[in-house]
Design a protein around this motif. Sequence first.
Motif, PDB file in Angstrom:
ATOM      1  N   ASP A 198     -22.749  53.783  88.792  1.00 65.57           N
ATOM      2  CA  ASP A 198     -23.225  54.789  89.637  1.00 65.57           C
ATOM      3  C   ASP A 198     -23.491  56.134  88.927  1.00 65.57           C
ATOM      4  O   ASP A 198     -24.300  56.981  88.917  1.00 65.57           O
ATOM      5  CB  ASP A 198     -22.181  55.009  90.720  1.00 65.57           C
ATOM      6  N   ASN A 199     -22.533  56.297  87.802  1.00 63.98           N
ATOM      7  CA  ASN A 199     -22.387  57.459  87.044  1.00 63.98           C
ATOM      8  C   ASN A 199     -23.059  57.168  85.381  1.00 63.98           C
ATOM      9  O   ASN A 199     -22.832  57.702  84.605  1.00 63.98           O
ATOM     10  CB  ASN A 199     -21.063  57.964  86.637  1.00 63.98           C
ATOM     11  N   PHE A 200     -24.122  56.237  85.692  1.00 65.00           N
ATOM     12  CA  PHE A 200     -24.832  55.944  84.347  1.00 65.00           C
ATOM     13  C   PHE A 200     -25.571  56.955  83.663  1.00 65.00           C
ATOM     14  O   PHE A 200     -25.466  57.300  82.507  1.00 65.00           O
ATOM     15  CB  PHE A 200     -25.480  54.419  84.304  1.00 65.00           C
ATOM     16  N   TRP A 201     -26.592  57.476  84.306  1.00 65.77           N
ATOM     17  CA  TRP A 201     -27.774  58.184  84.250  1.00 65.77           C
ATOM     18  C   TRP A 201     -27.201  59.864  83.978  1.00 65.77           C
ATOM     19  O   TRP A 201     -26.720  60.532  84.885  1.00 65.77           O
ATOM     20  CB  TRP A 201     -28.765  58.267  85.087  1.00 65.77           C
ATOM     21  N   GLY A 202     -27.747  60.531  82.984  1.00 65.36           N
ATOM     22  CA  GLY A 202     -27.725  61.842  82.712  1.00 65.36           C
ATOM     23  C   GLY A 202     -28.961  62.344  82.987  1.00 65.36           C
ATOM     24  O   GLY A 202     -29.841  62.118  83.936  1.00 65.36           O
ATOM     25  N   GLU A 203     -29.766  63.192  82.209  1.00 64.40           N
ATOM     26  CA  GLU A 203     -30.912  64.117  82.424  1.00 64.40           C
ATOM     27  C   GLU A 203     -31.955  63.122  81.970  1.00 64.40           C
ATOM     28  O   GLU A 203     -32.188  62.387  81.033  1.00 64.40           O
ATOM     29  CB  GLU A 203     -30.844  65.188  81.361  1.00 64.40           C
ATOM     30  N   ASN A 204     -32.902  63.425  82.859  1.00 60.70           N
ATOM     31  CA  ASN A 204     -34.402  62.851  82.399  1.00 60.70           C
ATOM     32  C   ASN A 204     -35.113  63.875  82.030  1.00 60.70           C
ATOM     33  O   ASN A 204     -36.147  64.238  82.523  1.00 60.70           O
ATOM     34  CB  ASN A 204     -35.017  62.310  83.851  1.00 60.70           C
ATOM     35  N   PHE A 205     -34.730  64.159  80.698  1.00 52.10           N
ATOM     36  CA  PHE A 205     -35.546  65.215  80.090  1.00 52.10           C
ATOM     37  C   PHE A 205     -36.952  65.162  79.916  1.00 52.10           C
ATOM     38  O   PHE A 205     -37.441  66.262  80.110  1.00 52.10           O
ATOM     39  CB  PHE A 205     -34.609  65.452  78.587  1.00 52.10           C
ATOM     40  N   TYR A 206     -37.320  64.089  79.693  1.00 51.34           N
ATOM     41  CA  TYR A 206     -38.736  63.972  79.382  1.00 51.34           C
ATOM     42  C   TYR A 206     -39.582  63.817  80.885  1.00 51.34           C
ATOM     43  O   TYR A 206     -40.731  63.498  80.803  1.00 51.34           O
ATOM     44  CB  TYR A 206     -39.212  62.806  78.631  1.00 51.34           C
ATOM     45  N   ASN A 207     -38.829  63.826  82.121  1.00 52.60           N
ATOM     46  CA  ASN A 207     -39.545  63.659  83.444  1.00 52.60           C
ATOM     47  C   ASN A 207     -40.332  62.536  83.262  1.00 52.60           C
ATOM     48  O   ASN A 207     -41.487  62.403  83.643  1.00 52.60           O
ATOM     49  CB  ASN A 207     -40.337  65.004  83.321  1.00 52.60           C
ATOM     50  N   HIS A 208     -39.789  61.284  83.173  1.00 47.86           N
ATOM     51  CA  HIS A 208     -40.456  60.059  83.219  1.00 47.86           C
ATOM     52  C   HIS A 208     -40.493  59.900  84.769  1.00 47.86           C
ATOM     53  O   HIS A 208     -39.722  60.062  85.693  1.00 47.86           O
ATOM     54  CB  HIS A 208     -39.722  58.848  82.849  1.00 47.86           C
ATOM     55  N   PRO A 209     -41.845  59.294  84.913  1.00 49.07           N
ATOM     56  CA  PRO A 209     -41.870  58.906  86.627  1.00 49.07           C
ATOM     57  C   PRO A 209     -41.325  57.879  86.901  1.00 49.07           C
ATOM     58  O   PRO A 209     -40.593  57.004  86.116  1.00 49.07           O
ATOM     59  CB  PRO A 209     -43.517  58.513  86.415  1.00 49.07           C
ATOM     60  N   GLU A 210     -41.091  57.672  88.277  1.00 46.67           N
ATOM     61  CA  GLU A 210     -40.482  56.484  88.630  1.00 46.67           C
ATOM     62  C   GLU A 210     -41.214  55.101  88.327  1.00 46.67           C
ATOM     63  O   GLU A 210     -42.271  55.030  88.182  1.00 46.67           O
ATOM     64  CB  GLU A 210     -40.318  56.672  90.307  1.00 46.67           C
ATOM     65  N   LEU A 211     -40.362  54.150  88.097  1.00 47.05           N
ATOM     66  CA  LEU A 211     -40.773  52.906  87.625  1.00 47.05           C
ATOM     67  C   LEU A 211     -41.281  52.134  88.518  1.00 47.05           C
ATOM     68  O   LEU A 211     -40.858  51.849  89.840  1.00 47.05           O
ATOM     69  CB  LEU A 211     -39.730  52.109  86.970  1.00 47.05           C
ATOM     70  N   THR A 212     -42.571  51.705  88.643  1.00 48.80           N
ATOM     71  CA  THR A 212     -43.264  50.768  89.734  1.00 48.80           C
ATOM     72  C   THR A 212     -43.240  49.391  89.064  1.00 48.80           C
ATOM     73  O   THR A 212     -43.190  49.230  87.793  1.00 48.80           O
ATOM     74  CB  THR A 212     -44.710  51.242  89.807  1.00 48.80           C
ATOM     75  N   ASP A 213     -43.456  48.560  89.898  1.00 42.66           N
ATOM     76  CA  ASP A 213     -43.743  46.923  89.591  1.00 42.66           C
ATOM     77  C   ASP A 213     -45.069  46.929  88.657  1.00 42.66           C
ATOM     78  O   ASP A 213     -45.008  46.150  87.719  1.00 42.66           O
ATOM     79  CB  ASP A 213     -44.128  46.333  90.877  1.00 42.66           C
ATOM     80  N   GLU A 214     -46.188  47.702  88.807  1.00 43.60           N
ATOM     81  CA  GLU A 214     -47.303  47.724  87.834  1.00 43.60           C
ATOM     82  C   GLU A 214     -46.943  48.192  86.280  1.00 43.60           C
ATOM     83  O   GLU A 214     -47.341  47.622  85.662  1.00 43.60           O
ATOM     84  CB  GLU A 214     -48.272  48.721  88.481  1.00 43.60           C
ATOM     85  N   MET A 215     -45.978  49.161  86.464  1.00 43.02           N
ATOM     86  CA  MET A 215     -45.406  49.654  85.101  1.00 43.02           C
ATOM     87  C   MET A 215     -44.555  48.404  84.218  1.00 43.02           C
ATOM     88  O   MET A 215     -44.908  48.383  83.225  1.00 43.02           O
ATOM     89  CB  MET A 215     -44.695  51.038  85.192  1.00 43.02           C
ATOM     90  N   LEU A 216     -43.967  48.022  85.121  1.00 46.03           N
ATOM     91  CA  LEU A 216     -42.988  46.782  84.470  1.00 46.03           C
ATOM     92  C   LEU A 216     -44.002  45.515  84.019  1.00 46.03           C
ATOM     93  O   LEU A 216     -43.683  45.185  83.181  1.00 46.03           O
ATOM     94  CB  LEU A 216     -42.360  46.352  85.577  1.00 46.03           C
ATOM     95  N   GLU A 217     -44.979  45.296  84.865  1.00 53.26           N
ATOM     96  CA  GLU A 217     -45.794  44.311  84.420  1.00 53.26           C
ATOM     97  C   GLU A 217     -46.611  44.560  83.163  1.00 53.26           C
ATOM     98  O   GLU A 217     -46.990  43.823  82.280  1.00 53.26           O
ATOM     99  CB  GLU A 217     -46.725  43.991  85.550  1.00 53.26           C
ATOM    100  N   VAL A 218     -47.051  45.810  83.171  1.00 51.85           N
ATOM    101  CA  VAL A 218     -47.706  46.339  81.821  1.00 51.85           C
ATOM    102  C   VAL A 218     -46.859  46.268  80.594  1.00 51.85           C
ATOM    103  O   VAL A 218     -47.345  45.542  79.689  1.00 51.85           O
ATOM    104  CB  VAL A 218     -48.221  47.737  82.070  1.00 51.85           C
ATOM    105  N   ALA A 219     -45.683  46.737  80.643  1.00 50.93           N
ATOM    106  CA  ALA A 219     -44.686  46.495  79.820  1.00 50.93           C
ATOM    107  C   ALA A 219     -44.343  45.324  79.110  1.00 50.93           C
ATOM    108  O   ALA A 219     -44.363  45.057  78.080  1.00 50.93           O
ATOM    109  CB  ALA A 219     -43.569  47.422  80.024  1.00 50.93           C
ATOM    110  N   GLU A 220     -44.044  44.466  80.300  1.00 50.09           N
ATOM    111  CA  GLU A 220     -43.939  43.039  79.767  1.00 50.09           C
ATOM    112  C   GLU A 220     -44.878  41.997  79.304  1.00 50.09           C
ATOM    113  O   GLU A 220     -44.704  41.569  78.244  1.00 50.09           O
ATOM    114  CB  GLU A 220     -43.226  42.264  81.052  1.00 50.09           C
ATOM    115  N   LYS A 221     -46.052  42.530  79.824  1.00 49.32           N
ATOM    116  CA  LYS A 221     -47.489  42.004  78.983  1.00 49.32           C
ATOM    117  C   LYS A 221     -47.439  42.397  77.713  1.00 49.32           C
ATOM    118  O   LYS A 221     -47.622  41.720  76.652  1.00 49.32           O
ATOM    119  CB  LYS A 221     -48.679  42.252  79.775  1.00 49.32           C
ATOM    120  N   LYS A 222     -47.445  43.939  77.503  1.00 50.82           N
ATOM    121  CA  LYS A 222     -47.593  44.470  75.942  1.00 50.82           C
ATOM    122  C   LYS A 222     -46.681  44.048  75.365  1.00 50.82           C
ATOM    123  O   LYS A 222     -46.984  43.644  74.021  1.00 50.82           O
ATOM    124  CB  LYS A 222     -47.533  45.916  76.338  1.00 50.82           C
TER     125      LYS A 222
END
Length: 157
Positions: free
Chosen positions: A2-26
Amino acid sequence: MDNFWGENFYNHPELTDEMLEVAEKKLGVKLPAEYVELLKQQNGGYTTNFVFPTDQENSWAEDHVPLNELFGIVTDEAVETAQNILDTEYMTEEWGLPERQVLLSGAGHWWITLDYRNGGEPTVRWLDVESDETFELASSFKAFMSRLVAESEFEQF
């Protein structure tokens, strides 16, 4: 965690299934479910400062390595970030890293990676380019996460 994450300094967007699919394929890999679950909470960024205890002295310390950040998955090239697993191919070439790694954290001279060289589920590995140091931290991402200790509490162990 629950207390793993600190700051999202670079303002990454929320992870989507499509982003995950692109990453795994690449990357040509299936990312560990536990890693994906963390990224669904926050898509990479700084942690609340952890260390991973080691039995092996290394270039970072006698008995641990840091995990102050965990890279996310950013497919939008307009988002400038230094914490993106999709930079793995470039960084592997730039730093002369072993093939079949996915960079999870690091600062150029050292990296924590998912090591897919043996196929199947990846191990988690420490790589230090300057000292030519490499060793397995954990047999899986789940095992890696289960052994993390808050940096502030590490001295007590």
